[in-house]
Design a protein around this motif. Structure first.
Motif, PDB file in Angstrom:
ATOM      1  N   LEU A  88       0.825  -1.205   0.000  1.00 16.59           N
ATOM      2  CA  LEU A  88       0.000   0.000   0.000  1.00 16.59           C
ATOM      3  C   LEU A  88       0.861   1.258   0.000  1.00 16.59           C
ATOM      4  O   LEU A  88       0.483   2.277  -0.609  1.00 16.59           O
ATOM      5  CB  LEU A  88      -0.914  -0.018   1.229  1.00 16.59           C
ATOM      6  CG  LEU A  88      -2.024   1.033   1.293  1.00 16.59           C
ATOM      7  CD1 LEU A  88      -3.026   0.836   0.170  1.00 16.59           C
ATOM      8  CD2 LEU A  88      -2.741   0.965   2.647  1.00 16.59           C
TER       9      LEU A  88
ATOM     10  N   ARG B  98       0.226   5.345  -6.937  1.00 21.09           N
ATOM     11  CA  ARG B  98      -0.950   5.512  -6.085  1.00 21.09           C
ATOM     12  C   ARG B  98      -0.480   5.914  -4.691  1.00 21.09           C
ATOM     13  O   ARG B  98      -0.318   5.079  -3.804  1.00 21.09           O
ATOM     14  CB  ARG B  98      -1.762   4.232  -6.045  1.00 21.09           C
ATOM     15  CG  ARG B  98      -2.341   3.864  -7.412  1.00 21.09           C
ATOM     16  CD  ARG B  98      -2.947   2.481  -7.411  1.00 21.09           C
ATOM     17  NE  ARG B  98      -3.522   2.165  -8.718  1.00 21.09           N
ATOM     18  CZ  ARG B  98      -4.028   0.977  -9.041  1.00 21.09           C
ATOM     19  NH1 ARG B  98      -4.018  -0.008  -8.151  1.00 21.09           N
ATOM     20  NH2 ARG B  98      -4.529   0.771 -10.246  1.00 21.09           N
TER      21      ARG B  98
ATOM     22  N   PHE C 185      -0.614   6.542  -1.301  1.00 23.67           N
ATOM     23  CA  PHE C 185      -1.559   6.399  -0.195  1.00 23.67           C
ATOM     24  C   PHE C 185      -1.291   7.433   0.896  1.00 23.67           C
ATOM     25  O   PHE C 185      -2.237   7.947   1.518  1.00 23.67           O
ATOM     26  CB  PHE C 185      -1.463   4.984   0.378  1.00 23.67           C
ATOM     27  CG  PHE C 185      -2.385   4.751   1.539  1.00 23.67           C
ATOM     28  CD1 PHE C 185      -3.726   4.449   1.322  1.00 23.67           C
ATOM     29  CD2 PHE C 185      -1.923   4.832   2.842  1.00 23.67           C
ATOM     30  CE1 PHE C 185      -4.580   4.248   2.385  1.00 23.67           C
ATOM     31  CE2 PHE C 185      -2.770   4.617   3.910  1.00 23.67           C
ATOM     32  CZ  PHE C 185      -4.107   4.323   3.687  1.00 23.67           C
TER      33      PHE C 185
ATOM     34  N   TRP D  45      -2.920  10.615  -0.069  1.00 20.94           N
ATOM     35  CA  TRP D  45      -4.371  10.510   0.083  1.00 20.94           C
ATOM     36  C   TRP D  45      -4.775  10.632   1.557  1.00 20.94           C
ATOM     37  O   TRP D  45      -5.764  11.285   1.884  1.00 20.94           O
ATOM     38  CB  TRP D  45      -4.858   9.172  -0.464  1.00 20.94           C
ATOM     39  CG  TRP D  45      -4.616   8.981  -1.922  1.00 20.94           C
ATOM     40  CD1 TRP D  45      -4.340   9.953  -2.850  1.00 20.94           C
ATOM     41  CD2 TRP D  45      -4.602   7.744  -2.630  1.00 20.94           C
ATOM     42  NE1 TRP D  45      -4.168   9.394  -4.083  1.00 20.94           N
ATOM     43  CE2 TRP D  45      -4.335   8.043  -3.985  1.00 20.94           C
ATOM     44  CE3 TRP D  45      -4.806   6.423  -2.265  1.00 20.94           C
ATOM     45  CZ2 TRP D  45      -4.250   7.054  -4.961  1.00 20.94           C
ATOM     46  CZ3 TRP D  45      -4.727   5.428  -3.228  1.00 20.94           C
ATOM     47  CH2 TRP D  45      -4.457   5.744  -4.561  1.00 20.94           C
ATOM     48  N   PHE D  46      -3.999   9.998   2.402  1.00 22.86           N
ATOM     49  CA  PHE D  46      -4.303  10.042   3.834  1.00 22.86           C
ATOM     50  C   PHE D  46      -4.179  11.477   4.361  1.00 22.86           C
ATOM     51  O   PHE D  46      -5.032  11.953   5.118  1.00 22.86           O
ATOM     52  CB  PHE D  46      -3.352   9.113   4.587  1.00 22.86           C
ATOM     53  CG  PHE D  46      -3.831   8.736   5.955  1.00 22.86           C
ATOM     54  CD1 PHE D  46      -4.634   7.631   6.139  1.00 22.86           C
ATOM     55  CD2 PHE D  46      -3.474   9.482   7.074  1.00 22.86           C
ATOM     56  CE1 PHE D  46      -5.077   7.270   7.397  1.00 22.86           C
ATOM     57  CE2 PHE D  46      -3.907   9.136   8.327  1.00 22.86           C
ATOM     58  CZ  PHE D  46      -4.713   8.027   8.501  1.00 22.86           C
TER      59      PHE D  46
ATOM     60  N   LEU E 111      -8.927   9.517   0.297  1.00 20.63           N
ATOM     61  CA  LEU E 111      -8.841   8.071   0.437  1.00 20.63           C
ATOM     62  C   LEU E 111      -9.981   7.361  -0.285  1.00 20.63           C
ATOM     63  O   LEU E 111      -9.780   6.310  -0.898  1.00 20.63           O
ATOM     64  CB  LEU E 111      -8.849   7.691   1.921  1.00 20.63           C
ATOM     65  CG  LEU E 111      -7.549   7.936   2.683  1.00 20.63           C
ATOM     66  CD1 LEU E 111      -7.759   7.676   4.172  1.00 20.63           C
ATOM     67  CD2 LEU E 111      -6.435   7.060   2.152  1.00 20.63           C
TER      68      LEU E 111
ATOM     69  N   LEU F 213      -8.598   4.890  -3.127  1.00 20.95           N
ATOM     70  CA  LEU F 213      -8.676   3.452  -2.905  1.00 20.95           C
ATOM     71  C   LEU F 213      -9.551   2.750  -3.930  1.00 20.95           C
ATOM     72  O   LEU F 213      -9.415   1.542  -4.151  1.00 20.95           O
ATOM     73  CB  LEU F 213      -9.198   3.170  -1.491  1.00 20.95           C
ATOM     74  CG  LEU F 213      -8.240   3.500  -0.350  1.00 20.95           C
ATOM     75  CD1 LEU F 213      -8.914   3.246   0.992  1.00 20.95           C
ATOM     76  CD2 LEU F 213      -6.956   2.680  -0.452  1.00 20.95           C
TER      77      LEU F 213
ATOM     78  N   TYR G 291      -7.917   0.635  -6.739  1.00 25.66           N
ATOM     79  CA  TYR G 291      -7.428  -0.723  -6.533  1.00 25.66           C
ATOM     80  C   TYR G 291      -8.455  -1.779  -6.935  1.00 25.66           C
ATOM     81  O   TYR G 291      -8.090  -2.928  -7.174  1.00 25.66           O
ATOM     82  CB  TYR G 291      -7.043  -0.933  -5.065  1.00 25.66           C
ATOM     83  CG  TYR G 291      -5.747  -0.281  -4.682  1.00 25.66           C
ATOM     84  CD1 TYR G 291      -4.532  -0.886  -4.991  1.00 25.66           C
ATOM     85  CD2 TYR G 291      -5.720   0.937  -4.029  1.00 25.66           C
ATOM     86  CE1 TYR G 291      -3.320  -0.290  -4.648  1.00 25.66           C
ATOM     87  CE2 TYR G 291      -4.532   1.543  -3.672  1.00 25.66           C
ATOM     88  CZ  TYR G 291      -3.320   0.922  -3.989  1.00 25.66           C
ATOM     89  OH  TYR G 291      -2.137   1.511  -3.647  1.00 25.66           O
TER      90      TYR G 291
ATOM     91  N   GLY H 151      -6.109  -0.553   3.066  1.00 29.33           N
ATOM     92  CA  GLY H 151      -6.356   0.883   3.054  1.00 29.33           C
ATOM     93  C   GLY H 151      -7.629   1.265   3.781  1.00 29.33           C
ATOM     94  O   GLY H 151      -7.688   2.305   4.441  1.00 29.33           O
TER      95      GLY H 151
END
Length: 306
Positions: free
Chosen positions: A82, A88, A90, A93-94, A255, A259, A262, A277
């Protein structure tokens, strides 16, 4: 003074209490047992999706079919994958989700409290019409205005680039406009429960509306502020439709939007990464709920008036 011997005292007949009869299983189940059965069933029903997602995130196989067995295999490969995918991001995004969610929650609470205090404590022309308008506007869901929001932000982006498409500030403004009405109406009912005598006592001491609002009222209405902030944060972080329309580039997405990549193309191979995620995305909501729980449970207005 002579005392009588103990054997000369009259005997007093005390009634004997019969031992309690032991209830049978049928009696216990008919009175309270069925409630325990329903409670256990509801706990299992609520906990199963959480356990399934957690088990899928710890399954290194990564497919949807192989995740049916709960905790059959345990590994942290999905969490490593992840954070190791540069296409991507993450972590970005978080961070975007926390920034948008916390900013929207704080601004919604502040603006809603200002509007609710004005409707509750002040008397002005158009007050009743304004309250009814806020209630009527909330009848129409915000999803119906997705096309209008896209066109509006596209036009505003030509004049003010910060309020255009693919900008987090524009998404925050959209969230504030959609939630301001219902938040104001919720806070308005709670503000009316605060005694007006507190305001009158503060005005006698020379305090104005601003001082009363910031130093007295906000402390007394902390429970409703916590509830509105929590609901606003949950609704913002879990939104997908509006965020996917406004935010386009991967580094600006949240997120919920990120997500989805995926499972949108390769549904079976990235299921474990998607579940990992989802588990990490639930941590901020749980932490905020535990932090605000003391304000939600207890009211702070008790004892404020002597």
């Amino acid at each position: 003074m002579s005392r009588l011997p103990l054997d000369a005292l009259p005997e007093i007949d005390t009634p004997r209490i019969p031992p309690a009869k032991r209830r049978g299983f049928a009696t216990w189940f008919a009175s309270t047992g069925w409630r325990h059965l329903i409670g256990v069933a509801l706990v299992i029903y609520a906990a199963f999706p959480l356990l399934y997602v957690l088990s899928a995130s710890l399954n290194p196989n990564g497919t949807l079919l192989s995740s049916n067995g709960l905790f059959s295999t345990v590994g942290f490969d999905s969490y490593v994958r992840l954070f190791d995918n540069p296409q991507r991001p993450f972590a970005a995004w978080f961070g975007n989700t926390l920034f948008i969610g916390l900013t929207t929650a704080a601004a919604s609470v502040f603006l809603g409290a200002l509007a609710a205090y004005s409707f509750s404590r002040m008397r002005f022309r158009g007050r009743r019409f304004g309250l009814v308008s806020l209630l009527v506007v909330q009848i129409f869901p915000q999803l119906l205005a997705v096309v209008a929001i896209f066109i509006l932000l596209t036009t505003l982006g030509d004049v003010f680039p910060a309020l255009g498409i693919d900008n987090q500030l524009a998404l925050i403004m959209v969230y504030l406009g959609g939630a301001l009405g219902v938040n104001t109406y919720l806070m308005y009912g709670f503000f009316n429960t605060v005694p007006v005598e507190i305001d009158e006592a503060a005005k006698i001491d020379g305090a104005g509306h601003a001082r009363i609002f910031f130093t007295i009222i906000l402390r007394l209405v902390a429970p409703i502020l916590a509830v509105v902030g929590l609901l606003s944060f949950i609704g913002t972080t879990s939104d997908f439709v509006i965020a996917s329309v406004v935010l386009v580039s991967p580094e600006n997405q949240t997120l919920a939007v990120g997500l989805y990549q995926y499972v949108s193309e390769e549904f079976t191979s990235n299921w474990s990464v998607f579940a990992a995620g989802a588990v990490l995305a639930a941590l901020p909501v749980m932490a905020l709920f535990l932090f605000l729980q003391k304000y939600i449970v207890g009211g702070l207005t008790a004892g404020s008036v002597k």
